[in-house]
Motif scaffolding. Structure first.
Motif, short mmCIF file in Angstrom:
data_model
loop_
_atom_site.label_atom_id
_atom_site.label_comp_id
_atom_site.label_asym_id
_atom_site.label_seq_id
_atom_site.Cartn_x
_atom_site.Cartn_y
_atom_site.Cartn_z
N ARG A 184 -24.06 9.95 -10.67
CA ARG A 184 -23.83 9.06 -9.54
C ARG A 184 -22.60 9.50 -8.75
O ARG A 184 -22.58 9.46 -7.52
CB ARG A 184 -23.65 7.62 -10.01
N GLY A 185 -21.57 9.94 -9.46
CA GLY A 185 -20.37 10.45 -8.78
C GLY A 185 -20.70 11.65 -7.92
O GLY A 185 -20.27 11.75 -6.77
N ARG A 186 -21.49 12.57 -8.47
CA ARG A 186 -21.82 13.77 -7.69
C ARG A 186 -22.71 13.46 -6.50
O ARG A 186 -22.58 14.10 -5.46
CB ARG A 186 -22.51 14.82 -8.60
N ARG A 237 -16.57 10.29 3.66
CA ARG A 237 -16.50 9.22 4.67
C ARG A 237 -15.12 8.62 4.85
O ARG A 237 -14.77 8.20 5.96
CB ARG A 237 -17.52 8.12 4.33
N VAL A 238 -14.31 8.58 3.79
CA VAL A 238 -13.02 7.88 3.97
C VAL A 238 -11.78 8.53 3.37
O VAL A 238 -10.68 8.03 3.57
CB VAL A 238 -13.08 6.42 3.45
N VAL A 239 -11.90 9.64 2.64
CA VAL A 239 -10.73 10.19 1.95
C VAL A 239 -10.31 11.52 2.59
O VAL A 239 -11.16 12.32 2.99
CB VAL A 239 -11.03 10.39 0.44
N SER A 240 -9.00 11.74 2.69
CA SER A 240 -8.51 12.94 3.39
C SER A 240 -8.95 14.24 2.74
O SER A 240 -9.07 15.26 3.41
CB SER A 240 -6.98 12.91 3.47
N GLY A 259 -6.21 1.34 -14.15
CA GLY A 259 -5.17 0.81 -13.28
C GLY A 259 -5.45 1.03 -11.81
O GLY A 259 -4.65 0.64 -10.95
N GLN A 260 -6.58 1.64 -11.51
CA GLN A 260 -6.74 2.07 -10.11
C GLN A 260 -6.77 0.91 -9.11
O GLN A 260 -6.26 1.06 -8.01
CB GLN A 260 -7.92 3.00 -9.93
N PHE A 261 -7.33 -0.20 -9.50
CA PHE A 261 -7.32 -1.31 -8.56
C PHE A 261 -5.91 -1.89 -8.43
O PHE A 261 -5.43 -2.19 -7.33
CB PHE A 261 -8.31 -2.40 -8.99
N LEU A 316 -13.16 0.09 2.11
CA LEU A 316 -13.89 0.89 1.13
C LEU A 316 -12.98 1.26 -0.05
O LEU A 316 -13.40 1.24 -1.21
CB LEU A 316 -14.44 2.15 1.79
N GLN A 317 -11.74 1.57 0.24
CA GLN A 317 -10.79 1.87 -0.85
C GLN A 317 -10.67 0.68 -1.80
O GLN A 317 -10.70 0.83 -3.02
CB GLN A 317 -9.42 2.24 -0.28
N MET A 318 -10.56 -0.52 -1.21
CA MET A 318 -10.47 -1.71 -2.06
C MET A 318 -11.74 -1.92 -2.86
O MET A 318 -11.71 -2.20 -4.05
CB MET A 318 -10.23 -2.96 -1.22
N ALA A 319 -12.88 -1.78 -2.17
CA ALA A 319 -14.16 -2.07 -2.83
C ALA A 319 -14.40 -1.11 -3.99
O ALA A 319 -14.74 -1.53 -5.10
CB ALA A 319 -15.30 -1.98 -1.82
N ILE A 320 -14.21 0.18 -3.75
CA ILE A 320 -14.55 1.16 -4.80
C ILE A 320 -13.55 1.08 -5.95
O ILE A 320 -13.94 1.13 -7.12
CB ILE A 320 -14.59 2.60 -4.23
N THR A 321 -12.28 0.94 -5.64
CA THR A 321 -11.31 0.89 -6.76
C THR A 321 -11.47 -0.41 -7.56
O THR A 321 -11.26 -0.41 -8.77
CB THR A 321 -9.85 1.05 -6.28
N HIS A 373 -14.43 -1.94 -7.94
CA HIS A 373 -15.69 -1.71 -8.65
C HIS A 373 -15.47 -0.85 -9.91
O HIS A 373 -16.01 -1.12 -10.98
CB HIS A 373 -16.64 -1.02 -7.66
N LEU A 374 -14.65 0.19 -9.77
CA LEU A 374 -14.45 1.11 -10.90
C LEU A 374 -13.37 0.62 -11.87
O LEU A 374 -13.41 0.91 -13.06
CB LEU A 374 -14.06 2.51 -10.40
N GLY A 375 -12.40 -0.09 -11.36
CA GLY A 375 -11.24 -0.43 -12.18
C GLY A 375 -11.37 -1.76 -12.92
O GLY A 375 -10.68 -1.98 -13.91
C1 OYP Z 1 -20.23 6.60 -8.66
O1 OYP Z 1 -21.43 3.79 -2.44
C2 OYP Z 1 -18.90 6.41 -8.89
O2 OYP Z 1 -22.94 3.79 -3.92
C3 OYP Z 1 -18.21 5.59 -8.05
O3 OYP Z 1 -18.30 8.36 -10.07
C4 OYP Z 1 -18.82 4.96 -7.02
C5 OYP Z 1 -20.14 5.14 -6.79
C6 OYP Z 1 -20.85 5.98 -7.61
C7 OYP Z 1 -20.84 4.36 -5.71
C8 OYP Z 1 -20.94 4.97 -4.42
C9 OYP Z 1 -21.82 4.13 -3.53
C10 OYP Z 1 -18.21 7.02 -10.04
C11 OYP Z 1 -17.72 9.02 -11.18
C12 OYP Z 1 -16.34 9.18 -11.07
C13 OYP Z 1 -15.16 9.31 -11.00
C14 OYP Z 1 -13.78 9.46 -10.94
C15 OYP Z 1 -13.17 9.51 -9.59
C16 OYP Z 1 -13.15 8.21 -8.97
C17 OYP Z 1 -12.55 8.25 -7.64
C18 OYP Z 1 -12.60 6.95 -6.97
C19 OYP Z 1 -12.05 7.05 -5.62
C20 OYP Z 1 -12.16 5.84 -4.82
C21 OYP Z 1 -12.32 6.17 -3.40
C22 OYP Z 1 -11.90 5.10 -2.50
C23 OYP Z 1 -12.05 5.38 -1.08
#
Ligand code: OYP
Length: 548
Positions: A316-318, A330-333, A431-433, A474-479, A481-483
């Protein structure tokens, strides 16, 4: 649904497959020709369905799958995990897109306080603390030790020759009775050097160029204030006009310089410390284990709980995170070419030695084998050979031998794998969130180049530099979601599936759990009363494997 079949035995001439339970067996323990031929057949079958892929040059190989949909059912998320993953992401994205709309049609986005307007429901106590204290120098220093990425700070005995800071510039940050030279000698000066970011091509997002710096930051262990930054230079190859930012600068200039350091931290921490050094390293072990160890093998049983869901989350990450049209692009430098170049640079310097130099817990698993048995186990040797000669073949200085000669080498490798998939991942992921939710504290991109004139830094410039509303959302949402704590997490040392049934193994597991419990109590006691607690490494909060 089931995960891994783990034991097979014979009734008459029929092979009966029993799930997981049963005595672990090395190849030398299997004596009947039929048992051995089924071992081989199992591996041949698995080698057909789990194959290596070189996703890009200069990085470890990964599983050959276009997306998670290509993965065999055995390694996919179960229904609960899948619906939670998709649901939580949608929840976060929806919530934030509503805020985005509200802001776009409401007041404009022109002050740091505006970041509060996307900070409603998705919160954590540390994220709120960050929002209140992020401007403080001591909080900035604190994060290098207790944030998500404590590996960048080093003691500095001598200033790097490309860092043009002079003793008199920082004198006012030191206690009056000392000098920079003296504090360097005493070991009270520290350096964070993001040289690895130098020259990384920056992303272009909707026709707008993003920007990347490669900061150097000097810190001082102040007897009262704690660890504080005392100067920042944003370029690795400075000329005489390159500003050296100081705490005595106009406040907005100093603040923006610190944000540039934190922006660089975002990249190093998410891509290098988190993705490369945990997710992708463990994936190599996943693929090699599935291809070379039959489910009845002791090492398979030991590692299986630490490899759960890692293939799917990495797929999923790839496909969604670092792909050409993914979240990073889309959003990271560093989205686009930048992240791959950065990854290749990092793998130039990554070593196996480093991975085990950070071991916090020495696994008490005693494999009860002799050196001879390890060396003679053809399956273990095929396994390590694939790890070294397939998985890490493109990581030039990794330095993992393709044979395991002693029991100790085996234990070290198993410790590295289990440590990386549990503690190391928890330390970077969980800790990412907390640290990234308040976007100005760890911005994912910068939309203007670093300032060259300290007196020209205005709030408008800062707001035009920081991520815009949708990037921030998006930064808030993904961090988040993962954190966030995963609802279906299996904590460190808990085994839902009983792979081991031997009394000796159960005793070891029991002892391990007791030690984890003691560790937990110790960590909680140490943190008691602290304004900011460091609990990411509590065993109860660590997952058994990289599942997110
Ligand atoms: C996989 O929009 C992963 O559907 C995260 O990947 C999010 C998605 C899918 C959903 C995307 C979508 C996880 C594996 C990993 C890892 C480690 C690196 C994480 C980096 C997170 C960066 C956050 C970026 C914020 C703008």
């Amino acid at each position: 649904s089931y995960t891994f079949p783990c034991y097979r035995w014979l009734v008459g001439d029929k092979v009966v497959i029993e799930l997981r339970e049963g005595t672990a067996k090395k190849i030398s323990d299997d004596t009947l020709p039929l048992e051995i031929s089924h071992r081989t057949a199992e591996l041949l079958e698995r080698q057909k369905i789990y194959r290596w892929l070189a996703w890009a040059p200069g990085i470890p190989k990964c599983i050959d799958a276009k997306s998670e949909a290509d993965l065999p059912q055995d390694v996919r998320f179960d229904n609960e995990k899948r619906s939670d993953f998709v649901g939580s992401l949608h929840y976060a994205l929806l919530e934030l897109s509503l805020k985005k709309l509200a802001i776009k049609f409401g007041k404009s986005w022109n002050d740091l306080d505006d970041f509060k307007r996307i900070f409603w429901k998705l919160r954590s106590p540390i994220a709120e603390y960050t929002m209140k204290h992020w401007k403080e120098d001591s909080f900035f220093g604190y994060q290098f030790l207790n944030g998500s990425n404590p590996r960048m700070i080093t003691r500095c005995k001598e200033l790097p020759s490309n860092f043009l800071v002079m003793g008199d510039m920082v004198q006012s940050s030191l206690i009056p009775t000392t000098t920079l030279k003296e504090e360097l000698m005493k070991g009270n000066i520290f350096l964070v050097d993001h040289a690895i970011m130098d020259g990384i091509p920056a992303n272009v997002i909707r026709d707008q160029a993003q920007h990347i710096a490669a900061p150097l930051c000097l810190l001082y262990e102040h007897p009262e204030k704690g660890l504080i930054p005392i100067s920042i230079q944003l370029e690795q190859k400075p000329d005489k006009d390159t500003p050296i930012f100081l705490p005595s600068d106009p406040p907005l200039a100093w603040l923006l310089a610190k944000m540039w350091v934190r922006h660089s931290e975002f990249q190093v921490f998410q891509l290098l410390s988190h993705l490369l050094r945990t997710h992708l390293v463990v994936e190599v072990i996943c693929v090699a284990t599935l291809r070379q160890l039959p489910a009845v093998h002791t090492i398979y049983k030991l590692l299986a709980p630490h490899l759960r869901y890692t293939l799917e989350i990495n797929c999923r990450g790839r496909t969604q995170l670092i792909s050409p049209d993914g979240i990073f692009k889309r959003v990271v430098s560093t989205g686009g070419d930048g992240l791959l170049i950065l990854a290749q640079r990092e793998y130039e310097v990554l070593t196996y030695r480093f991975l085990y130099s950070v071991l916090l817990i020495l696994m008490t698993v005693d494999v009860l084998w002799s050196d001879h048995e390890v060396e003679q186990d053809s399956e273990i040797q095929a396994w390590i050979n694939e790890v070294a000669v397939e998985g890490f073949v493109d990581v030039p200085h990794f330095g993992l031998a393709s044979e395991l000669k002693t029991k100790e080498e085996l234990i070290t490798l198993l410790s590295v794998v289990i440590f990386t998939s549990t503690a190391q991942h928890a330390a970077t992921n969980n800790g990412q969130f907390d640290w990234c939710a308040w976007v100005p504290n760890t911005p994912c991109t910068m939309r203007h180049p670093p300032p060259t004139d300290k007196d020209a830094v205005t709030m408008d410039l800062i707001m035009d530099t920081l991520p815009d509303i949708s990037q921030s959302c998006l930064q808030m949402a993904i961090t988040w979601h993962l954190g966030r704590a995963q609802p279906d997490a299996i904590p460190m040392g808990q085994y839902v599936e009983q792979y081991f049934t031997e009394p000796a193994a159960l005793k070891v597991i029991d002892k391990f759990r007791k030690e984890l419990k003691e560790l937990e109590e110790h960590i909680i006691a140490q943190n008691e009363g602290l304004e900011l607690q460091y609990l990411y490494l509590c065993p109860s909060r660590m997952e058994n494997s990289i599942t997110i």
